[in-house]
Design an enzyme around this catalytic site. Sequence first.
Site, PDB file in Angstrom:
ATOM      1  N   ASN A 209       0.847  -1.202   0.000  1.00 42.75           N
ATOM      2  CA  ASN A 209       0.000   0.000   0.000  1.00 42.75           C
ATOM      3  C   ASN A 209       0.877   1.245   0.000  1.00 42.75           C
ATOM      4  OD1 ASN A 209       0.499   0.929   2.844  1.00 42.75           O
ATOM      5  ND2 ASN A 209      -0.254  -1.151   3.225  1.00 42.75           N
ATOM      6  N   PRO A 305      -2.654 -12.109  11.017  1.00 37.31           N
ATOM      7  CA  PRO A 305      -3.011 -11.850  12.422  1.00 37.31           C
ATOM      8  C   PRO A 305      -3.152 -10.351  12.657  1.00 37.31           C
ATOM      9  CG  PRO A 305      -0.716 -12.573  12.231  1.00 37.31           C
ATOM     10  CD  PRO A 305      -1.323 -12.685  10.868  1.00 37.31           C
TER      11      PRO A 305
HETATM   12  O1  PMT Z   1       3.070   6.228   6.393  1.00 38.41           O
HETATM   13  P1  PMT Z   1       2.396   7.514   5.973  1.00 38.41           P
HETATM   14  O2  PMT Z   1       2.459   7.743   4.492  1.00 38.41           O
HETATM   15  O3  PMT Z   1       2.903   8.703   6.768  1.00 38.41           O
HETATM   16  O4  PMT Z   1       0.862   7.362   6.320  1.00 38.41           O
HETATM   17  C1  PMT Z   1       0.415   7.237   7.638  1.00 38.41           C
HETATM   18  C2  PMT Z   1      -0.802   6.322   7.758  1.00 38.41           C
HETATM   19  C3  PMT Z   1      -1.977   6.911   6.999  1.00 38.41           C
HETATM   20  C4  PMT Z   1      -0.479   4.917   7.218  1.00 38.41           C
HETATM   21  C5  PMT Z   1      -1.123   6.230   9.291  1.00 38.41           C
HETATM   22  O5  PMT Z   1      -1.433   7.506   9.771  1.00 38.41           O
HETATM   23  C6  PMT Z   1      -2.291   5.290   9.560  1.00 38.41           C
HETATM   24  O6  PMT Z   1      -3.445   5.681   9.545  1.00 38.41           O
HETATM   25  N1  PMT Z   1      -1.985   3.998   9.858  1.00 38.41           N
HETATM   26  C7  PMT Z   1      -2.986   2.944  10.006  1.00 38.41           C
HETATM   27  C8  PMT Z   1      -3.434   2.480   8.654  1.00 38.41           C
HETATM   28  C9  PMT Z   1      -4.686   1.591   8.648  1.00 38.41           C
HETATM   29  O7  PMT Z   1      -5.438   1.646   7.774  1.00 38.41           O
HETATM   30  O8  PMT Z   1      -4.817   0.850   9.627  1.00 38.41           O
HETATM   31  P2  PMT Z   1      -6.072  -0.223   9.792  1.00 38.41           P
HETATM   32  O9  PMT Z   1      -7.352   0.508   9.887  1.00 38.41           O
HETATM   33  O10 PMT Z   1      -5.922  -1.277   8.759  1.00 38.41           O
HETATM   34  O11 PMT Z   1      -5.680  -0.813  11.181  1.00 38.41           O
HETATM   35  C10 PMT Z   1      -6.011  -0.228  12.427  1.00 38.41           C
HETATM   36  C11 PMT Z   1      -4.880  -0.452  13.387  1.00 38.41           C
HETATM   37  O12 PMT Z   1      -4.610  -1.844  13.535  1.00 38.41           O
HETATM   38  C12 PMT Z   1      -3.591   0.193  12.975  1.00 38.41           C
HETATM   39  O13 PMT Z   1      -2.977   0.661  14.155  1.00 38.41           O
HETATM   40  C13 PMT Z   1      -2.789  -0.957  12.375  1.00 38.41           C
HETATM   41  O14 PMT Z   1      -1.377  -0.772  12.534  1.00 38.41           O
HETATM   42  C14 PMT Z   1      -3.265  -2.151  13.186  1.00 38.41           C
HETATM   43  N2  PMT Z   1      -3.280  -3.428  12.450  1.00 38.41           N
HETATM   44  C15 PMT Z   1      -4.053  -3.593  11.339  1.00 38.41           C
HETATM   45  C16 PMT Z   1      -4.088  -4.827  10.705  1.00 38.41           C
HETATM   46  C17 PMT Z   1      -3.304  -5.890  11.220  1.00 38.41           C
HETATM   47  N3  PMT Z   1      -3.278  -7.070  10.637  1.00 38.41           N
HETATM   48  N4  PMT Z   1      -2.554  -5.693  12.309  1.00 38.41           N
HETATM   49  C18 PMT Z   1      -2.540  -4.506  12.935  1.00 38.41           C
HETATM   50  O15 PMT Z   1      -1.831  -4.316  13.938  1.00 38.41           O
END
Ligand code: PMT
Length: 396
Positions: A209, A305
Site C-alpha cells: 500500500n 493476524p
Molecule cells: O506512512 P504515511 O504515508 O505517513 O501514512 C500514515 C498512515 C496513513 C499509514 C497512518 O497515519 C495510519 O493511519 N496507519 C494505520 C493504517 C490503517 O489503515 O490501519 P487499519 O485501519 O488497517 O488498522 C487499524 C490499526 O490496527 C492500525 O494501528 C494498524 O497498525 C493495526 N493493524 C491492522 C491490521 C493488522 N493485521 N494488524 C494490525 O496491527
Amino acid sequence: MELQGKHIVLGVTGGVAAYKAAALLRLLTGAGAGVQVVMTEAATRFVTPVTFQALSGRPVFVDQWDPRMANNMAHIDLSREADAILVAPASANFLARVAQGLADDLLTTLVLARECPLLVAPAMNRQMWENPATRRNMALLQEDGVSCLGPASGVQACGEQGEGRMLEPEAILESLAAFFTPKCLAGRRVLMTAGPTFEAIDPVRGITNLSSGRMGYAIARAAARAGARVTLVSGPVSLALPLGVERIPVRSALEMHGEVLARAGEADVFIGVAAVADYRVEQVAAQKLKKEAGGPPEIRLVPNPDILAEVAALPRPPFCVGFAAESENLEEYAQRKRQRKGIPLLVGNLIQDGFGGEDNRVILFDDRGSHPLPAASKDLLARQLIAHVAQLLEKD
Ligand code: PMT
C-alpha cells in the site's frame, strides 16, 4: 517549527569542518531559531564572517574589543539573550581552553560568562581526539554539565580514518531539538510499527500500500526526543532512521507480527502506525508466474493476524495506541475500531490526509471522547501525540 522562539549563539572555531557550520546555521534558522554567530580568529581562516552574516542576517562577532558593542560588554550581552550556546565545530584547542576556564578571546569569555547550557560538537583529527589530554578535557567539560554531540567516525579531511569527524549538521540540529524537548517519556520503552507491509505473490510481485512511513517515523523521533527507548518495527520504506531509535526491518505482516510479539512483553507503550495488510497470499509461488500459463492466475488470500489486537489482549499489555485510516465516516469507524481492538487511544485520519505527504489531520479518540488536532506537519502532530500519551500514562 521545532526551535521556534529559541535564541542560539553558534560558536565556530578553527577547523576544516567550519564550512559545515554554514549549513548548520541554515538548518537552525530554518527550524525557527534566532542565531548569533561568534567566531574565533582561527575560524575566520577557514570561512569568512561575511558568509555567516549573510546567512544569519546579523553581524558576526570575533573580537572581544569589538567597538560595535557600545558598552564593550559583548561577552555578557551576547550570551544573556541565549537559550543555549552551541559550538560547532569545537576544536581540541577550544575544548582545552574552556575546560581550564580560560577566557582569552570573545568566544571563550562568552562561554565562561554564560548562564545558559553549552553544547559542543568536537571536530578534529582522530589522534587529537584520542589523545589523553583531549579525553581529560572532554571528561572535565562533561562533569561541568557541558553536552557533547558526537564526534562521528569516518574519513577525515586529512585522509585518515577514525573518530573525530564533526556530526553532520542534520544530526546536530536533531540533538539540539532533543535537548530542548521535555523528557515526558523518560525511562519508558516504546515499541512501534510503521510503514506498509509487502505480501509476496511470487519472487518479484506482491501486494502492498501507499504508506510512506513518515507518520510513524515522526512519532518515533518525537518519542526518542521525549526520552523514551524506542524500537521501531518498520515495513519497507526509504526514510532515514531518527537519532537514537532502534529499527527492526521487516517486509510482511507475519514478520512484523513475530518481531512485535517477541518484544511486546517488555514495552510500556505500543503504537501501531503501520498500514498492515489484512490478508496475505495463501501460496506464494516459488517461481515467477508466467503469462503463458493460460488465463489470469487465481490468487487466494488468507487473513493476517491482527498485531494490535493481539498486543492489547496480552495478560499485561503495554499502553496501546492504534491508528485508523478511513475514507469516510471517520468518527464512527474509528470509535468502533478502538472498542473492537480494546485499546485506550486511537488516532484517526482520512486516507487522503494521512497517506504519503509531510502533513496530516488527525483526531485522537480516548475514554474522554474525541480530540481533533488542527492540520499540521506530521512532525508537529507526532509531538502532540507523544505529549498526549505521556499525560494518559501519568493518569494510568
Ligand atoms: O506512512 P504515511 O504515508 O505517513 O501514512 C500514515 C498512515 C496513513 C499509514 C497512518 O497515519 C495510519 O493511519 N496507519 C494505520 C493504517 C490503517 O489503515 O490501519 P487499519 O485501519 O488497517 O488498522 C487499524 C490499526 O490496527 C492500525 O494501528 C494498524 O497498525 C493495526 N493493524 C491492522 C491490521 C493488522 N493485521 N494488524 C494490525 O496491527
